[in-house]
Design a protein around this motif. Sequence first.
Motif, short mmCIF file in Angstrom:
data_model
loop_
_atom_site.label_atom_id
_atom_site.label_comp_id
_atom_site.label_asym_id
_atom_site.label_seq_id
_atom_site.Cartn_x
_atom_site.Cartn_y
_atom_site.Cartn_z
N GLU A 274 -3.05 -0.10 -8.09
CA GLU A 274 -1.83 0.69 -8.31
C GLU A 274 -2.26 2.14 -8.49
N THR A 275 -2.19 2.90 -7.41
CA THR A 275 -2.83 4.22 -7.40
C THR A 275 -1.86 5.39 -7.26
N ALA A 276 -0.56 5.13 -7.26
CA ALA A 276 0.39 6.24 -7.11
C ALA A 276 0.22 7.26 -8.23
N ILE B 197 -2.39 18.69 -1.29
CA ILE B 197 -2.99 19.67 -2.20
C ILE B 197 -4.10 20.44 -1.50
N THR B 198 -4.89 19.74 -0.69
CA THR B 198 -6.03 20.36 -0.03
C THR B 198 -5.61 21.23 1.14
N THR B 199 -4.63 20.79 1.93
CA THR B 199 -4.28 21.50 3.15
C THR B 199 -2.99 22.31 3.06
N GLY B 200 -2.06 21.89 2.20
CA GLY B 200 -0.76 22.54 2.14
C GLY B 200 0.12 22.26 3.33
N GLU B 201 -0.24 21.28 4.15
CA GLU B 201 0.47 21.04 5.40
C GLU B 201 1.77 20.27 5.16
N ALA B 202 2.78 20.64 5.95
CA ALA B 202 4.12 20.09 5.76
C ALA B 202 4.18 18.59 6.03
N GLN B 203 3.35 18.08 6.95
CA GLN B 203 3.45 16.65 7.27
C GLN B 203 3.18 15.78 6.04
N TYR B 204 2.29 16.22 5.18
CA TYR B 204 2.00 15.43 3.99
C TYR B 204 3.07 15.62 2.92
N ALA B 205 3.58 16.83 2.81
CA ALA B 205 4.70 17.07 1.88
C ALA B 205 5.92 16.26 2.30
N ASP B 206 6.19 16.22 3.60
CA ASP B 206 7.33 15.45 4.09
C ASP B 206 7.16 13.97 3.77
N TYR B 207 5.94 13.46 3.92
CA TYR B 207 5.70 12.06 3.61
C TYR B 207 5.97 11.79 2.12
N LEU B 208 5.49 12.69 1.27
CA LEU B 208 5.70 12.52 -0.17
C LEU B 208 7.18 12.53 -0.51
N GLN B 209 7.92 13.43 0.11
CA GLN B 209 9.35 13.53 -0.17
C GLN B 209 10.09 12.26 0.22
N ALA B 210 9.62 11.58 1.27
CA ALA B 210 10.28 10.38 1.75
C ALA B 210 9.75 9.11 1.10
N SER B 211 8.69 9.21 0.33
CA SER B 211 8.06 8.02 -0.24
C SER B 211 8.91 7.41 -1.35
N PRO B 212 9.05 6.09 -1.38
CA PRO B 212 9.77 5.46 -2.50
C PRO B 212 9.04 5.64 -3.82
N GLN B 213 7.76 5.99 -3.76
CA GLN B 213 6.97 6.16 -4.98
C GLN B 213 7.33 7.44 -5.73
N VAL C 248 0.82 -1.21 0.00
CA VAL C 248 0.00 0.00 0.00
C VAL C 248 0.85 1.27 0.00
N THR C 249 2.11 1.17 -0.42
CA THR C 249 2.91 2.39 -0.54
C THR C 249 2.32 3.33 -1.58
N ASP C 250 1.69 2.77 -2.62
CA ASP C 250 1.07 3.61 -3.63
C ASP C 250 -0.16 4.33 -3.09
N GLU C 251 -0.98 3.62 -2.30
CA GLU C 251 -2.15 4.27 -1.69
C GLU C 251 -1.73 5.36 -0.70
N PHE C 252 -0.66 5.10 0.05
CA PHE C 252 -0.16 6.13 0.97
C PHE C 252 0.28 7.37 0.19
N PHE C 253 0.99 7.17 -0.92
CA PHE C 253 1.44 8.31 -1.72
C PHE C 253 0.24 9.09 -2.25
N TRP C 254 -0.74 8.37 -2.76
CA TRP C 254 -1.94 9.02 -3.31
C TRP C 254 -2.66 9.83 -2.24
N ALA C 255 -2.89 9.21 -1.08
CA ALA C 255 -3.60 9.91 0.00
C ALA C 255 -2.83 11.13 0.47
N ALA C 256 -1.50 10.98 0.63
CA ALA C 256 -0.68 12.11 1.06
C ALA C 256 -0.73 13.24 0.04
N ALA C 257 -0.75 12.88 -1.24
CA ALA C 257 -0.80 13.90 -2.29
C ALA C 257 -2.09 14.70 -2.22
#
Length: 416
Positions: free
Chosen positions: A323-325, A295-311, A282-291
Amino acid sequence: GVTTAGAFDAASGNTVQIADFSDFSEPGRYRLIINGVSSVPFVIAEDIYTTLSHDALRYFYLNRSGMPLEAQYAGESWARAAGHITDDNVTCFDGTDADGITWDGCDYTLDVRGGWYDAGDFGKYVVNGGIAVWTLLNLYERFPERFDDSMLNIPESGNDTPDLLDEARWQMNFLLAMQVPEGQPLAGMVHHKMHDIRWEPMPMMPPTEVENDNEHQSRAATLNMAATAAQCARIWMEIDTPFAERCLNAARTAWDAANANPIMLAGNTPGEGGGNYPDDNVTDEFFWAAAELYITTGEAQYADYLQASPQLDMPVDGMYWGETAALGKISLASTVNDFPQRDALREQIVIAATQLADVIDQEGYRVPMTVYDWGSNSTVLNNAILLAYAYDFTGDSRYLNGVLSTMDYILGTNSL
């Protein structure tokens, strides 16, 4: 004119020739005759897809569960009684599934009446409904001016909200209802699916009352809901603020729950009356949800997750329920946001589309697909979305022509 010499199409075993009369553009109704063999009639016009796009969107209304389809909206041919109205009071599956695993049930009930039937069965699956809702909402975000109120003749027509959004909301409400309530074990997680205990004989009208308590939770479903609910929040904020806030709260809760429950992966439960749709990555679902949350909140916690994601740096390789990345990458690349790698994600999509365009050039039926899995029409149409966005980002007509070739395949330029 002349046809091409012929290309061997490995998938079908056919040798396919192309008759190119692109230079002929006089509107009208025609037949093409080659060596005495006549085609079916076809139309050359500017608006040949108008009815098709309308009918495609109407599909979702005709597959609604939990409400009657009245003749004034569905037409006499498709009108029917409401199916599965007893989904308004269901609890978790309690018993032994098809794999011999015993489930203990739960102490609460949910009202999950509504949503769309998935396919030939009467299942309602969060991981399939998620990508379908995303597609409709992404379509609206890309072309908000194209969709107005009352264009689909559905019960919500005339409520000052675009019918496309009304239809997506019907499924979004179901996804929200599948979340485990506050105060319960696994609160915030989302049940994976809702379907009958046993396969119903087909074809048949949807049964009105059924005994079908068989839900369980999964991270994939939870993240599907988190992603679509975050998307919902930004779209409805100016349309229905309380609904938007409900969506965003549910998305945040689901995100936290998915991170807190790392072993909740969907399995065969109970396996007899619906598809399993298992997903052990579910790394792809995590990337999708974080994205979507970023986009909706602009919050750093989600941007940080995206930056660290292998996706993030992985190539785009199509998209489907498992496959939802790519969904998150499309959203980041096509909406207004401050994500630093936005241009790099656009390039990933263009590279994927270039590979698909190369496949089109190699296939006899000029389709961006080489493997014909079950449900392959969804594969080819999702590939067309990638081609369409590549055209958006570059203006290169090769990608636009690839979308047209895909539609030609769907509408009849195929081995059938």
